[in-house]
Design a protein around this motif. Structure first.
Motif, PDB file in Angstrom:
ATOM      1  N   ASN A  84      43.731  29.190  24.364  1.00 42.97           N
ATOM      2  CA  ASN A  84      43.378  29.692  23.042  1.00 42.97           C
ATOM      3  C   ASN A  84      42.726  31.071  23.035  1.00 42.97           C
ATOM      4  O   ASN A  84      42.407  31.577  21.959  1.00 42.97           O
ATOM      5  CB  ASN A  84      42.449  28.681  22.351  1.00 42.97           C
ATOM      6  CG  ASN A  84      43.183  27.406  21.976  1.00 42.97           C
ATOM      7  OD1 ASN A  84      43.964  27.392  21.038  1.00 42.97           O
ATOM      8  ND2 ASN A  84      42.942  26.342  22.724  1.00 42.97           N
ATOM      9  N   THR A  85      42.544  31.676  24.188  1.00 42.51           N
ATOM     10  CA  THR A  85      42.009  33.030  24.180  1.00 42.51           C
ATOM     11  C   THR A  85      42.973  33.963  23.456  1.00 42.51           C
ATOM     12  O   THR A  85      44.188  33.749  23.452  1.00 42.51           O
ATOM     13  CB  THR A  85      41.761  33.539  25.615  1.00 42.51           C
ATOM     14  OG1 THR A  85      41.216  34.864  25.547  1.00 42.51           O
ATOM     15  CG2 THR A  85      43.048  33.578  26.421  1.00 42.51           C
ATOM     16  N   HIS A  86      42.426  35.003  22.829  1.00 45.29           N
ATOM     17  CA  HIS A  86      43.279  35.938  22.087  1.00 45.29           C
ATOM     18  C   HIS A  86      44.177  36.752  23.008  1.00 45.29           C
ATOM     19  O   HIS A  86      45.231  37.238  22.595  1.00 45.29           O
ATOM     20  CB  HIS A  86      42.410  36.894  21.249  1.00 45.29           C
ATOM     21  CG  HIS A  86      41.632  37.863  22.091  1.00 45.29           C
ATOM     22  ND1 HIS A  86      40.387  37.561  22.610  1.00 45.29           N
ATOM     23  CD2 HIS A  86      41.922  39.116  22.538  1.00 45.29           C
ATOM     24  CE1 HIS A  86      39.943  38.587  23.309  1.00 45.29           C
ATOM     25  NE2 HIS A  86      40.849  39.539  23.291  1.00 45.29           N
ATOM     26  N   ALA A  87      43.768  36.926  24.262  1.00 46.36           N
ATOM     27  CA  ALA A  87      44.548  37.737  25.200  1.00 46.36           C
ATOM     28  C   ALA A  87      45.840  37.013  25.587  1.00 46.36           C
ATOM     29  O   ALA A  87      45.869  35.782  25.689  1.00 46.36           O
ATOM     30  CB  ALA A  87      43.725  38.042  26.443  1.00 46.36           C
TER      31      ALA A  87
ATOM     32  N   LEU B 105      33.820  33.652  31.749  1.00 45.29           N
ATOM     33  CA  LEU B 105      34.592  34.866  31.492  1.00 45.29           C
ATOM     34  C   LEU B 105      35.398  34.753  30.203  1.00 45.29           C
ATOM     35  O   LEU B 105      35.414  35.661  29.372  1.00 45.29           O
ATOM     36  CB  LEU B 105      35.521  35.151  32.676  1.00 45.29           C
ATOM     37  CG  LEU B 105      36.384  36.406  32.544  1.00 45.29           C
ATOM     38  CD1 LEU B 105      36.452  37.144  33.860  1.00 45.29           C
ATOM     39  CD2 LEU B 105      37.804  36.054  32.081  1.00 45.29           C
ATOM     40  N   LEU B 106      36.075  33.611  30.015  1.00 50.80           N
ATOM     41  CA  LEU B 106      36.897  33.427  28.819  1.00 50.80           C
ATOM     42  C   LEU B 106      36.033  33.380  27.561  1.00 50.80           C
ATOM     43  O   LEU B 106      36.431  33.885  26.508  1.00 50.80           O
ATOM     44  CB  LEU B 106      37.735  32.161  28.958  1.00 50.80           C
ATOM     45  CG  LEU B 106      38.868  32.254  29.991  1.00 50.80           C
ATOM     46  CD1 LEU B 106      39.409  30.868  30.324  1.00 50.80           C
ATOM     47  CD2 LEU B 106      39.983  33.163  29.501  1.00 50.80           C
ATOM     48  N   ALA B 107      34.843  32.803  27.665  1.00 47.49           N
ATOM     49  CA  ALA B 107      33.926  32.795  26.522  1.00 47.49           C
ATOM     50  C   ALA B 107      33.513  34.221  26.167  1.00 47.49           C
ATOM     51  O   ALA B 107      33.399  34.584  24.993  1.00 47.49           O
ATOM     52  CB  ALA B 107      32.699  31.939  26.828  1.00 47.49           C
ATOM     53  N   GLY B 108      33.306  35.040  27.189  1.00 53.58           N
ATOM     54  CA  GLY B 108      32.913  36.420  26.957  1.00 53.58           C
ATOM     55  C   GLY B 108      33.994  37.261  26.306  1.00 53.58           C
ATOM     56  O   GLY B 108      33.698  38.282  25.657  1.00 53.58           O
ATOM     57  N   LEU B 109      35.247  36.849  26.446  1.00 52.38           N
ATOM     58  CA  LEU B 109      36.341  37.612  25.849  1.00 52.38           C
ATOM     59  C   LEU B 109      36.322  37.571  24.331  1.00 52.38           C
ATOM     60  O   LEU B 109      36.957  38.404  23.683  1.00 52.38           O
ATOM     61  CB  LEU B 109      37.695  37.095  26.360  1.00 52.38           C
ATOM     62  CG  LEU B 109      38.053  37.409  27.812  1.00 52.38           C
ATOM     63  CD1 LEU B 109      39.485  37.018  28.096  1.00 52.38           C
ATOM     64  CD2 LEU B 109      37.825  38.884  28.142  1.00 52.38           C
ATOM     65  N   HIS B 110      35.595  36.614  23.747  1.00 56.27           N
ATOM     66  CA  HIS B 110      35.464  36.584  22.285  1.00 56.27           C
ATOM     67  C   HIS B 110      34.854  37.882  21.770  1.00 56.27           C
ATOM     68  O   HIS B 110      35.119  38.299  20.638  1.00 56.27           O
ATOM     69  CB  HIS B 110      34.607  35.398  21.843  1.00 56.27           C
ATOM     70  CG  HIS B 110      35.253  34.065  22.059  1.00 56.27           C
ATOM     71  ND1 HIS B 110      36.444  33.714  21.476  1.00 56.27           N
ATOM     72  CD2 HIS B 110      34.871  32.989  22.804  1.00 56.27           C
ATOM     73  CE1 HIS B 110      36.781  32.489  21.845  1.00 56.27           C
ATOM     74  NE2 HIS B 110      35.847  32.028  22.646  1.00 56.27           N
TER      75      HIS B 110
END
Length: 252
Positions: free
Chosen positions: A108-111, A48-53
């Motif tokens: 490190n996610t942008h969210a 899921l976090l990879a998909g947030l890119h």
């Protein structure tokens, strides 16, 4: 509201997701009564976090759980099974390295990430909370760093360094060595929780954060998050890549 589905899989998803505009609510969906963090949940969170890119429209991620507790720690039975299947420790190191990737991705996610905590928050659950930007907890929350009592080093996902950065050396030294249970008031006093409220006010408290964040400039939010992370990491020596080796050596 839209639901973001995980990648196709032969198993049920270990997380539940729901999107409300720029806010993505992610809920751990444990299949066992003890609310441990399974490898399936770790895999789904990483995906899921990879998909947030590819999803700059998501500005805020709220992490919570559908279980009775937020999270009672990593699934030790999976780690022991990994050792039994591969006595060299290779399979275990691979499993624990996933924890490092998850926590790194969460940090490190942008969210802007918000931990919505209730019940027990133990071990790996405490690590997930620590890697979130903001943390709100019910006044009935109970926290613990149990690793030393279990004969393990506190080596999951790089959490020790993050906790020291967020809270300070002295309180984390005491909690890691004594393995004492501590309450929400203590977590708030040492800076682990930003807000403590009665359980029935928890959603309202989280919403009081998400509403203004959703209106902020996305570029400003990302830049501010990166600046805060950069300043925090200047005083943090990251040895978290050693975690998988420490745990595999201990459990073998």
């Amino acid at each position: 509201m839209n639901h973001i589905l995980p990648p196709p899989s032969v198993r049920p998803s270990a997380i539940d997701t729901e999107q409300d505009g720029p806010v993505l609510r992610v809920r751990l969906n444990p299949t066992r009564q003890d609310d441990v963090l399974s490898s399936a949940a770790i895999d789904d969170l990483i995906a899921l976090l990879a998909g947030l890119h590819e999803r700059p429209d998501i500005r805020v991620l709220v992490l919570s759980s559908l279980g009775q507790d937020f999270c009672t720690g990593a699934d030790r039975s999976e780690y022991l099974n990994a050792v039994a299947a591969d006595p060299t420790g290779g399979a275990l190191r691979q499993a624990v390295d996933k924890a490092h990737r998850l926590c790194h991705a969460l940090e490190n996610t942008h969210a802007i990430t918000i931990a919505r905590l209730h019940g027990k928050v133990i071990g790996a659950g405490l690590a997930l909370a620590a890697f979130c930007d903001l943390r709100a907890g019910s006044d009935t929350c109970r926290f613990r760093m149990p690793e030393v009592a279990l004969g393990l080093p506190p080596a999951w996902g790089g959490a020790l360094g993050r906790l020291i950065s967020e809270v300070g050396v002295a309180p984390i030294r005491e909690l890691a060595l004594t393995c004492e249970v501590f309450d929400a008031a203590t977590a708030h006093r040492i800076g682990l929780l930003h807000k403590v409220v009665p359980h029935d006010q928890l959603d309202r408290t989280v919403d009081a954060w998400t509403r203004p964040l959703a209106r902020r400039s996305p570029e400003t939010l990302v830049l501010t998050k990166r600046m805060l992370a950069g300043y925090a990491q200047t005083s943090r020596v990251d040895v978290s890549l050693l975690d998988s080796h420490l745990l595999s050596h201990t459990l073998k």
